[in-house]
Design a protein around this motif. Structure first.
Motif, PDB file in Angstrom:
ATOM      1  N   UNK A 179      28.131  20.352  30.521  1.00 36.38           N
ATOM      2  CA  UNK A 179      28.594  18.963  30.464  1.00 36.38           C
ATOM      3  C   UNK A 179      29.618  18.762  29.344  1.00 36.38           C
ATOM      4  N   UNK A 180      29.429  19.442  28.216  1.00 32.61           N
ATOM      5  CA  UNK A 180      30.400  19.353  27.118  1.00 32.61           C
ATOM      6  C   UNK A 180      31.748  19.949  27.509  1.00 32.61           C
ATOM      7  N   UNK A 181      31.697  21.086  28.182  1.00 31.35           N
ATOM      8  CA  UNK A 181      32.931  21.758  28.594  1.00 31.35           C
ATOM      9  C   UNK A 181      33.696  20.898  29.593  1.00 31.35           C
ATOM     10  N   UNK A 182      32.977  20.332  30.559  1.00 30.83           N
ATOM     11  CA  UNK A 182      33.636  19.488  31.553  1.00 30.83           C
ATOM     12  C   UNK A 182      34.219  18.230  30.914  1.00 30.83           C
ATOM     13  N   UNK A 183      33.515  17.672  29.938  1.00 31.53           N
ATOM     14  CA  UNK A 183      34.016  16.490  29.229  1.00 31.53           C
ATOM     15  C   UNK A 183      35.305  16.838  28.481  1.00 31.53           C
ATOM     16  N   UNK A 184      35.331  17.975  27.798  1.00 32.51           N
ATOM     17  CA  UNK A 184      36.533  18.411  27.091  1.00 32.51           C
ATOM     18  C   UNK A 184      37.693  18.630  28.055  1.00 32.51           C
TER      19      UNK A 184
ATOM     20  N   UNK B 162      38.430  16.993  30.629  1.00 33.47           N
ATOM     21  CA  UNK B 162      38.979  15.724  31.130  1.00 33.47           C
ATOM     22  C   UNK B 162      39.914  15.036  30.127  1.00 33.47           C
ATOM     23  N   UNK B 163      40.051  15.584  28.935  1.00 31.46           N
ATOM     24  CA  UNK B 163      40.937  14.979  27.946  1.00 31.46           C
ATOM     25  C   UNK B 163      42.381  15.044  28.438  1.00 31.46           C
ATOM     26  N   UNK B 164      43.161  14.029  28.102  1.00 31.87           N
ATOM     27  CA  UNK B 164      44.529  13.922  28.622  1.00 31.87           C
ATOM     28  C   UNK B 164      45.433  15.082  28.195  1.00 31.87           C
TER      29      UNK B 164
END
Length: 71
Positions: free
Chosen positions: A8-13, A15-17
């Motif tokens: 979940x942390x990797x996927x969140x990172x 998604x950063x612009x």
């Protein structure tokens, strides 16, 4: 340097612009494979992909130099 991160942390990172990354399915597959491998005892392993089964791989461990067994 290594860093332990959850999926979940990797996927969140990702998604950063400023990050051009949009492949959650392949990443989830790698995460599943490596999580399985890390739970195995130390040894010599081979990941084998059969093009006929496409999405499936076999994790094999050498138990004898002349033999490989499926896990």
């Amino acid at each position: 340097m290594t860093e332990e991160r959850g999926l979940s942390e990797i996927l969140k990172d990702g998604k950063q612009s400023h990050v051009v990354f949009c492949s959650s399915q392949p990443l989830a597959t790698f995460y599943a494979v490596f999580s399985t491998v890390l739970r195995q005892p130390t040894g010599h392993y081979l990941l084998h992909h059969d093009p006929n089964t496409e999405a499936f791989i076999h994790l094999m461990k050498a138990v004898d130099p002349d033999k490989i067994q499926f896990i």
